[in-house]
Scaffold this motif. Structure first.
Motif, PDB file in Angstrom:
ATOM      1  N   VAL A  30      -2.594  12.459 -30.466  1.00 26.28           N
ATOM      2  CA  VAL A  30      -3.808  11.682 -30.281  1.00 26.28           C
ATOM      3  C   VAL A  30      -4.227  11.037 -31.601  1.00 26.28           C
ATOM      4  CG1 VAL A  30      -6.257  11.843 -29.715  1.00 26.28           C
ATOM      5  CG2 VAL A  30      -4.580  13.018 -28.300  1.00 26.28           C
ATOM      6  N   GLN A  31      -4.110  11.807 -32.695  1.00 20.79           N
ATOM      7  CA  GLN A  31      -4.439  11.271 -34.025  1.00 20.79           C
ATOM      8  C   GLN A  31      -3.623  10.041 -34.355  1.00 20.79           C
ATOM      9  OE1 GLN A  31      -4.087  13.997 -37.238  1.00 20.79           O
ATOM     10  NE2 GLN A  31      -5.906  15.143 -36.593  1.00 20.79           N
ATOM     11  N   CYS A  32      -2.308  10.123 -34.045  1.00 21.95           N
ATOM     12  CA  CYS A  32      -1.419   8.986 -34.321  1.00 21.95           C
ATOM     13  C   CYS A  32      -1.978   7.720 -33.714  1.00 21.95           C
ATOM     14  CB  CYS A  32      -0.046   9.189 -33.674  1.00 21.95           C
ATOM     15  SG  CYS A  32       0.895  10.485 -34.394  1.00 21.95           S
ATOM     16  N   VAL A  33      -2.444   7.836 -32.507  1.00 25.01           N
ATOM     17  CA  VAL A  33      -2.877   6.657 -31.773  1.00 25.01           C
ATOM     18  C   VAL A  33      -4.195   6.103 -32.310  1.00 25.01           C
ATOM     19  CG1 VAL A  33      -3.387   5.780 -29.474  1.00 25.01           C
ATOM     20  CG2 VAL A  33      -1.626   7.495 -29.782  1.00 25.01           C
ATOM     21  N   THR A  34      -5.056   7.013 -32.796  1.00 21.46           N
ATOM     22  CA  THR A  34      -6.355   6.548 -33.259  1.00 21.46           C
ATOM     23  C   THR A  34      -6.315   6.025 -34.693  1.00 21.46           C
ATOM     24  OG1 THR A  34      -6.802   8.864 -33.650  1.00 21.46           O
ATOM     25  CG2 THR A  34      -7.858   7.883 -31.743  1.00 21.46           C
ATOM     26  N   LEU A  35      -5.277   6.444 -35.445  1.00 22.48           N
ATOM     27  CA  LEU A  35      -5.169   6.127 -36.860  1.00 22.48           C
ATOM     28  C   LEU A  35      -5.075   4.625 -37.117  1.00 22.48           C
ATOM     29  CD1 LEU A  35      -5.202   8.492 -38.756  1.00 22.48           C
ATOM     30  CD2 LEU A  35      -2.737   8.220 -39.080  1.00 22.48           C
ATOM     31  N   MET A  87       3.745   7.486 -34.442  1.00 19.67           N
ATOM     32  CA  MET A  87       4.125   8.541 -33.509  1.00 19.67           C
ATOM     33  C   MET A  87       5.601   8.918 -33.703  1.00 19.67           C
ATOM     34  SD  MET A  87       3.654   8.816 -29.410  1.00 19.67           S
ATOM     35  CE  MET A  87       1.883   8.872 -29.374  1.00 19.67           C
ATOM     36  N   MET A  88       6.437   7.908 -33.947  1.00 18.68           N
ATOM     37  CA  MET A  88       7.861   8.189 -34.148  1.00 18.68           C
ATOM     38  C   MET A  88       8.081   9.028 -35.405  1.00 18.68           C
ATOM     39  SD  MET A  88       9.267   7.124 -31.517  1.00 18.68           S
ATOM     40  CE  MET A  88      10.989   7.450 -31.878  1.00 18.68           C
ATOM     41  N   ILE A 140       6.505  11.562 -36.297  1.00 23.94           N
ATOM     42  CA  ILE A 140       6.394  13.004 -36.034  1.00 23.94           C
ATOM     43  C   ILE A 140       7.302  13.427 -34.872  1.00 23.94           C
ATOM     44  CG2 ILE A 140       4.065  13.252 -37.001  1.00 23.94           C
ATOM     45  CD1 ILE A 140       3.124  13.448 -33.989  1.00 23.94           C
ATOM     46  N   ALA A 141       8.296  12.569 -34.575  1.00 21.50           N
ATOM     47  CA  ALA A 141       9.177  12.840 -33.422  1.00 21.50           C
ATOM     48  C   ALA A 141       9.866  14.197 -33.527  1.00 21.50           C
ATOM     49  CB  ALA A 141      10.216  11.731 -33.302  1.00 21.50           C
ATOM     50  N   SER A 142      10.321  14.558 -34.753  1.00 23.06           N
ATOM     51  CA  SER A 142      11.062  15.828 -34.811  1.00 23.06           C
ATOM     52  C   SER A 142      10.146  17.020 -34.539  1.00 23.06           C
ATOM     53  CB  SER A 142      11.799  15.992 -36.134  1.00 23.06           C
ATOM     54  OG  SER A 142      11.173  15.295 -37.142  1.00 23.06           O
ATOM     55  N   GLU A 143       8.892  16.872 -34.931  1.00 27.03           N
ATOM     56  CA  GLU A 143       7.938  17.947 -34.637  1.00 27.03           C
ATOM     57  C   GLU A 143       7.694  18.065 -33.123  1.00 27.03           C
ATOM     58  OE1 GLU A 143       3.448  19.012 -35.999  1.00 27.03           O
ATOM     59  OE2 GLU A 143       4.582  17.546 -37.179  1.00 27.03           O
ATOM     60  N   VAL A 144       7.606  16.902 -32.477  1.00 25.68           N
ATOM     61  CA  VAL A 144       7.388  16.894 -31.023  1.00 25.68           C
ATOM     62  C   VAL A 144       8.533  17.605 -30.318  1.00 25.68           C
ATOM     63  CG1 VAL A 144       7.160  15.433 -28.981  1.00 25.68           C
ATOM     64  CG2 VAL A 144       6.092  14.728 -31.125  1.00 25.68           C
ATOM     65  N   THR A 176       8.808  -2.617 -26.115  1.00 26.35           N
ATOM     66  CA  THR A 176       9.679  -2.157 -27.197  1.00 26.35           C
ATOM     67  C   THR A 176      10.009  -0.684 -26.989  1.00 26.35           C
ATOM     68  OG1 THR A 176       8.542  -3.656 -28.651  1.00 26.35           O
ATOM     69  CG2 THR A 176       9.927  -1.996 -29.704  1.00 26.35           C
ATOM     70  N   THR A 177      11.267  -0.331 -27.188  1.00 25.41           N
ATOM     71  CA  THR A 177      11.677   1.064 -27.026  1.00 25.41           C
ATOM     72  C   THR A 177      12.148   1.616 -28.351  1.00 25.41           C
ATOM     73  OG1 THR A 177      12.321   0.646 -24.763  1.00 25.41           O
ATOM     74  CG2 THR A 177      13.258   2.600 -25.788  1.00 25.41           C
ATOM     75  N   ARG A 178      11.546   2.728 -28.741  1.00 24.37           N
ATOM     76  CA  ARG A 178      11.971   3.413 -29.969  1.00 24.37           C
ATOM     77  C   ARG A 178      12.563   4.739 -29.566  1.00 24.37           C
ATOM     78  NH1 ARG A 178       7.334   0.520 -31.242  1.00 24.37           N
ATOM     79  NH2 ARG A 178       7.322  -0.407 -33.329  1.00 24.37           N
ATOM     80  N   THR A 179      13.620   5.164 -30.236  1.00 23.10           N
ATOM     81  CA  THR A 179      14.246   6.430 -29.843  1.00 23.10           C
ATOM     82  C   THR A 179      14.425   7.345 -31.050  1.00 23.10           C
ATOM     83  OG1 THR A 179      16.495   5.668 -30.222  1.00 23.10           O
ATOM     84  CG2 THR A 179      15.598   5.285 -28.021  1.00 23.10           C
ATOM     85  N   HIS A 180      14.556   8.613 -30.738  1.00 20.57           N
ATOM     86  CA  HIS A 180      14.814   9.618 -31.765  1.00 20.57           C
ATOM     87  C   HIS A 180      15.733  10.666 -31.167  1.00 20.57           C
ATOM     88  CE1 HIS A 180      13.871  12.417 -35.122  1.00 20.57           C
ATOM     89  NE2 HIS A 180      14.035  13.334 -34.174  1.00 20.57           N
ATOM     90  N   GLY A 181      16.765  11.028 -31.916  1.00 24.08           N
ATOM     91  CA  GLY A 181      17.654  12.087 -31.443  1.00 24.08           C
ATOM     92  C   GLY A 181      19.024  11.549 -31.084  1.00 24.08           C
TER      93      GLY A 181
END
Ligand code: BLA
Length: 499
Positions: free
Chosen positions: A320-325, A333-334, A336-340, A356-361
């Motif tokens: 939520v913080q990511c979005v409000t920042l 948001m990406m 902190i992807a590894s934490e998610v 737009t699509t962003r990926t992690h992993g």
């Protein structure tokens, strides 16, 4: 050869086992109808066991004060299953037995060979020692092991197992203490139908079942109308279960139920190779031990839930913080992807926002993520979705076979924006106790019965992700409902500024 009896004839899921109307061999039962104060039911042979004519008024056997007293105590009893009582006939020796209410009846059951424990009998000393040994084992896995060995010492059965129900009510033996020359059941899986719903439901209300001799002929219970024996101690089990135990080579069985919260967590199942009975006193001790295990398990479950709730809440907060920042929140948001993915015990994620699509992993590719979202996003905007077999559940997306599960968190009610969390596919091997597809088989009498072979039957399940837990789904819902408001507001805000 075609079966001559259709499979539906063994419909165990709907059997009224509590109305079976039969009692185990060598036991006795009487039911006293309360308004009338007459015997309404008795098991065959009870007159000769009690030496009392059941046509007569129960008062003449026990005295009115005692009946009222038994009734009062049984009504107030909060234990699971029947209440242990000492029945004192006006003439003759006291009887160690069990009492429970069945509609308007007070039911008494007993084993005539049972002895009333003496006054000076320190029977709880041994159990206190048992509990001490269990309590001093800290780790839950080790504790479960200790429970099986302590129980086996206490009840003397050849095999003591802890049987854990899984999400689909199949079950697995997770701990075992057994005679050296018995083959191990540890780690084996049993299909849900082995313990059908009516039997599971009764175990929620009744803590212990003892079948002292599976081969002994049961006795009928005579009386007016059906007698509900849900809380009975010595009810005769359904024939199909007797046949099941015989097929397993079991002559006596003792089962206690482990209830955690309002759910049936599992059973402790004990098998013996020859007939074996236990005194009411020993039954109570074993039920006490099982109850302690349930308390430990509830504590552990609460602790685990608390921990995972906390981790999920922290994560939801961060997202939520990511979005409000900042208005350009997707890259944040990406970051902190590894934490998610660590918190959700996942392997990768994709964030699709505004086309737009962003990926992690590893192996998470925007091309198939886009296909997935385009093909299935429209129907998934309103709630969190979860799959543990993504390629099969989303055939039009052409997902790679390395993907097992997806947790789908929609971020918009009017676009396909979504946060997708992925788990990789695993190949797992399940060792069933006998082929689950041959759950019922023809027996020697040409009738359908339970399976006859419990020889290990391996099933290889390919391409499944580990199922998403309740806590993970809850956290996904929290994230969705919190983010969706913020995303919508900032988005609208931005669109207003830009236009
Ligand atoms: C009951 N089946 C049970 C019970 C257990 C099992 C523990 C309860 C027994 C009791 O009340 O004392 C199964 N026991 C196991 C398993 C292990 C074990 C899995 O020790 C593992 C180690 N059973 C079948 C089929 C049917 C069936 C095919 O295999 C029906 C189609 C039915 N099982 C069945 C029924 C009962 C039962 C009806 C209830 C018996 C009763 O209480 O009357």
């Amino acid at each position: 050869k075609e079966p001559s009896t259709p499979l539906t004839d063994l419909d165990c899921e709907n059997q009224a086992i509590h109305l079976i109307g039969r009692l185990q061999h060598g036991k006795a039962l009487v039911a006293i109808n309360l308004p009338a104060g007459r015997f309404s039911h008795a098991s065959e042979g009870t007159e000769s066991i009690t030496g009392y004519n059941l046509e007569l008024h129960p008062d003449e056997w026990l005295g009115n004060t005692q009946i009222v007293n038994l009734l009062r105590r049984t009504t107030a009893w909060k234990g699971r299953g029947p209440m242990p009582v000492v029945i004192e006939p006006l003439a003759g020796a006291p009887i160690q037995g069990w009492a429970y209410l069945s509609e308007t009846r007070l039911v008494l059951e007993w084993d005539p060979t049972d002895e009333v424990p003496g006054m000076g009998d320190d029977w709880d000393l041994e159990i206190r020692e048992c509990l001490e040994r269990i309590e001093s084992t800290e780790e839950l896995d080790a504790k479960i092991e200790t429970v099986t060995s302590e129980l086996r010492r206490l009840c003397g059965f050849d095999r003591v197992m802890i049987y854990r129900f899984l999400h689909d009510f199949s079950g697995e033996v997770i701990a075992e203490s057994r005679r050296d020359d018995w083959e191990p059941y540890l780690g084996l899986r049993y299909p849900a139908g082995d313990i059908p719903k009516p039997a599971r439901d009764l175990f929620l209300r009744n803590d212990l079942r003892l079948i002292g001799d599976v081969s002994a002929a049961s006795v009928p219970i005579h009386g007016e109308g059906d007698l509900d024996m849900s809380l009975s101690r010595y009810r005769q089990p359904a024939d199909v279960h007797i046949e099941y135990l015989k097929n397993m080579g079991v002559a006596a069985s003792l089962v206690t139920s482990v209830r955690v919260g309002s759910e049936l967590w599992g059973l402790i199942s004990c098998h013996h190779g020859s007939p074996r009975t236990l005194s009411a006193k020993d039954q109570s001790r074993i039920a006490t031990l099982t109850g302690h295990l349930a308390v430990d398990l509830s504590g552990a479950a609460r602790e685990k839930k608390l921990r995972s709730d906390l981790a999920c809440a922290r994560l939801a907060n961060k997202l939520v913080q990511c979005v409000t920042l900042t208005t350009d929140w997707p890259p944040v948001m990406m970051s902190i992807a590894s934490e998610v993915i660590e918190t959700l015990r996942a392997d990768g994620l994709a964030l699709r926002f505004g086309g737009t699509t962003r990926t992690h992993g590893e192996g998470i590719d925007a091309a198939w993520v886009d296909r997935l979202v385009e093909a299935y996003g429209k129907d998934r905007r309103n709630s969190v979705g979860a799959s543990d077999r993504a390629p099969a559940d989303f055939p039009d997306a052409g997902l790679p076979p390395s993907i097992g599960g997806v947790l789908w968190i929609p971020l918009s009610n009017f676009r396909n924006d979504a946060l997708l969390i992925f788990r990789k596919a695993q190949d797992i091997s399940i060792s069933w106790a006998g082929d689950p597809a041959r759950h019922t088989e023809m027996n020697d009498e040409g009738k359908l019965g339970p399976r006859r072979s419990f020889a290990i039957w391996k099933e290889n399940v390919r391409g499944c992700g580990e199922p998403w837990s309740e806590a993970e789904l809850d956290m996904a819902s929290t994230v969705r409902s919190t983010l969706i408001d913020i995303v919508i507001t900032t988005q609208t805000f931005r669109e207003i500024i830009e236009t």
